[in-house]
Design a protein around this motif. Structure first.
Motif, mmCIF file in Angstrom:
data_model
loop_
_atom_site.group_PDB
_atom_site.id
_atom_site.type_symbol
_atom_site.label_atom_id
_atom_site.label_comp_id
_atom_site.label_asym_id
_atom_site.label_seq_id
_atom_site.Cartn_x
_atom_site.Cartn_y
_atom_site.Cartn_z
ATOM 1 N N ARG A 1 44.491 44.793 66.798
ATOM 2 C CA ARG A 1 44.397 46.105 67.437
ATOM 3 C C ARG A 1 45.674 46.499 68.184
ATOM 4 O O ARG A 1 46.059 47.655 68.221
ATOM 5 N N CYS B 1 40.698 50.317 61.065
ATOM 6 C CA CYS B 1 40.254 48.935 61.238
ATOM 7 C C CYS B 1 39.411 48.553 60.027
ATOM 8 O O CYS B 1 38.451 49.241 59.687
ATOM 9 N N GLY C 1 33.626 48.225 62.702
ATOM 10 C CA GLY C 1 33.405 47.951 64.123
ATOM 11 C C GLY C 1 33.265 49.179 64.998
ATOM 12 O O GLY C 1 33.071 49.068 66.204
ATOM 13 N N GLN D 1 36.050 45.425 73.050
ATOM 14 C CA GLN D 1 36.363 46.576 72.215
ATOM 15 C C GLN D 1 36.953 47.684 73.074
ATOM 16 O O GLN D 1 36.663 47.783 74.263
ATOM 17 N N ASN D 2 37.771 48.488 72.440
ATOM 18 C CA ASN D 2 38.440 49.549 73.190
ATOM 19 C C ASN D 2 37.594 50.818 73.312
ATOM 20 O O ASN D 2 37.978 51.757 73.978
ATOM 21 N N TYR D 3 36.466 50.844 72.613
ATOM 22 C CA TYR D 3 35.663 52.054 72.638
ATOM 23 C C TYR D 3 34.896 52.157 73.956
ATOM 24 O O TYR D 3 34.485 51.139 74.511
ATOM 25 N N GLU E 1 40.422 43.313 63.609
ATOM 26 C CA GLU E 1 40.098 43.400 65.036
ATOM 27 C C GLU E 1 41.059 42.581 65.896
ATOM 28 O O GLU E 1 41.260 42.892 67.060
#
Lengths: 131, 463
Positions: free
Chosen positions: B37, B50, A122, A44-46, B34
């Motif tokens: 992205r 998203c 997400g 994930q980019n977070y 997802e």
């Protein structure tokens, strides 16, 4: 693949790594092989703090609410939480809610969201520090 | 006019709609899974949400998530693109019911035309030619005078089809009237054996068919416009590969007749927004209604290029209740010849197997008369969840032969590193004498593949 050599396998593996597939298998009669990449799915980019915290992510896109209308907020930052305890809700439509639960016993280390805020699927909403 | 449009789609079509929004001064909202992205539509839109994990069912087909995303971003309209929910009448109704506008036809019109059988009934009632056939299943009554009935009501050659059919089982081509009884019995017993259902129907066999379709555009003020035809005869297993406009096989008289038929069909259901009426065109110059696609088509840029019009802008204006930005006279102007190539992430040497993976380098063609609609870039990974369309390359020139030459030049310039594409295959098709002469039918690609197979076998023997 009667003459499968290590080189051929490694060619398949490098192709596999270039895709987002995690597993490939091939069968021809009794012979064949299965390969899987060791890497986990796309990261994930977070920003995620150090790994003793477990992220709790939005299960759906919608509006975050602490609880159903007229009911009290169940979770406070820094408070102890029990496994399965309600942390909040994502409102996905009129009167439709998707529940967010604590993944373990522990401490609600961090709250990343305000009541009434829109959330993506997400998106990390909480970090729980397991007991 | 709308202030903010959510595009419930991905890939090049999402990019296409975002571009139209920008030119109209409308804010755009991208939705993505997802797995998407890194997709270009996420970067180009004003906002991006998203909506779920990779599998389409949980994201791009998730009505609740899409409506929720529209609500939290304050969108006042939804453009569905093509595929996914674009032909889902319930989705169109749900969007409209939640106070937003679905950019497309009304749910009711989609239900009347979208299903093949329903569309055919509307076509028949509107005087649009359909492939002649038995009124329903072949029953005992029809069997009594079988030969006479088929000769008079359908006309040979005919195709006997098992209703439960698939994969060619229970299908029989009959050219000789003497053979009809025997062939029908065989088809019935084959259908019984294969599908446990002996029901068959008989349809006229359309000889050497071409696939030709008419783009229509209609507003909510009673304006119905038909645009020049697209010829989508180059297909592989019913998947279109190359589309061109105008068709090398259609005369101006036939064009007018097809356009009039398409408009009659649209008027019969009070159709609004854009749609496409698909026809089969046979070697005798006759056309037969096939089905209606109640949405924007993949190949719409061919028509945009030939006419110099913008169909996505027309969709948005029509949905907002405004007048179509062109009338029939303007839409009839044929300004050049255009050909579209679908560049898919597929390996033609391995029976067009999908070929997802990372694009290591990318060189897109350019220059006069070249348009590329795509969402890919160097470093992009093609996800395995979705269809394999990477890009649409559209070339145009004053005449067909110049467009073919421009196509070869542009396909030569295209370089996609890291994965296989269908670009080389397109070069083979448009270099083929049959394509260049314009005299071919829907079997062209199969014939080419069979010829290739044969010459490969010959080489093997020689070696």
């Amino acid at each position: 693949m009667p003459d499968t050599s290590t080189q051929e396998i490694s060619e398949v593996l490098s192709w596999l790594k270039s895709t987002d597939l995690v597993e490939v298998s091939y069968r021809n009669g009794a012979k064949g092989f299965s390969l899987a990449t060791a890497e986990p799915g796309a990261a994930q980019n977070y920003p995620v703090p150090s790994n003793r915290f477990t992220p709790v992510c939005a299960p759906a896109v919608g509006v975050f609410q602490w609880n159903e209308p007229g009911r009290a907020r169940q979770a406070e930052e820094g408070a102890e939480v029990a496994d399965g305890q309600r942390l909040g809700l994502v409102e996905t439509g009129k009167g439709k809610f998707s529940e967010i639960k604590s993944p373990s016993n522990g401490r609600l280390a961090r709250v990343m969201i305000d009541g009434g805020a829109p959330v993506d699927f997400g998106q990390p909403l909480f970090f729980v520090e397991p007991a | 006019m709308f202030k903010k449009i959510l595009i419930s789609n991905r890939s090049e079509i999402a990019v296409r709609v975002i571009r139209a929004c920008k030119e109209l001064g409308i804010k755009s909202v991208a939705v993505y899974s997802e797995a998407d992205r890194e997709s270009l539509h996420v970067r180009l839109a004003d906002e991006a949400v998203c909506i779920g994990p990779g599998p389409s069912k949980l994201s791009y087909l998730n009505v609740e998530a899409i409506l929720s995303a529209a609500r939290i971003t304050g969108a006042d309209a939804v453009h569905p693109g093509y595929g996914f929910l674009s032909e889902n009448a319930d989705f169109a109704d749900a969007v409209n019911a939640s106070g937003m506008t679905f950019i497309g036809p009304k749910g009711a019109a989609m239900r009347q035309l979208g299903l093949k059988s329903a569309g055919k009934a509307v076509a028949r009632a509107a005087g649009v030619p359909v492939v002649p056939g038995t009124p329903g299943l072949v029953d005992a009554e029809y069997m009594k005078d079988l030969r006479k009935n088929v000769t008079e009501q359908i006309g040979f050659p005919v195709m006997i089809k098992a209703t439960a059919g698939g994969g060619g089982k229970g299908m029989r081509l009959v050219r000789d009237p003497e053979q009809i009884e025997a062939q029908l019995k065989q088809a019935q017993s084959e259908a019984q054996a294969s599908f446990n259902d002996s029901a068959v129907l008989i349809e006229k066999f359309v000889e050497e068919p071409r696939h030709v379709e008419i783009q229509i555009a209609c507003d909510q003020r009673g304006n119905y416009v038909a645009l020049p035809e697209r010829d989508c005869t180059v297909q592989r297993r019913h998947q279109k590969l190359i589309e061109e406009s105008v068709s090398p096989a259609i005369s101006p008289e036939t064009r007018r007749a097809m356009q009039e038929a398409a408009v009659r069909l649209a008027k019969a259901v009070g159709y609004t927004n854009v749609g496409t009426v698909e026809f089969l065109f046979d070697k005798h110059g006759k056309f037969y209604f096939l089905e209606v696609n109640t949405r924007l088509q993949v190949e719409h840029p061919v028509t945009e290029t030939v006419t110099g019009l913008d169909l996505v802008v027309a969709m948005i204006m029509a949905a907002a209740g405004e007048k179509l930005p062109f009338d029939q006279a303007r839409a009839s102007e044929i300004r050049c010849h255009a050909i579209e190539f679908r560049i898919n992430a597929e390996d033609p040497t391995r029976n067009f197997a999908p070929c997802p993976g990372k694009i290591t380098s990318l060189q897109l063609p350019g220059g006069a008369g070249v348009r590329v609609d795509t969402h890919i870039y160097a470093g992009y990974t093609v996800p395995s969840y979705y269809d394999s369309l990477l890009a649409k390359l559209i070339v145009s020139a004053p005449d067909r032969m110049s467009a073919i030459k421009r196509g070869l030049r542009a396909l030569d310039e295209l370089e996609v590193g890291g994965i296989h594409t269908t670009a080389g295959f397109h070069k083979k098709v448009i270099s083929h004498p049959d394509f260049q002469s314009g005299k071919f039918d829907t079997s062209l690609v199969e014939r080419m593949q069979a010829d290739e197979e044969k010459s490969r076998a010959k080489d093997k023997v020689a070696a």
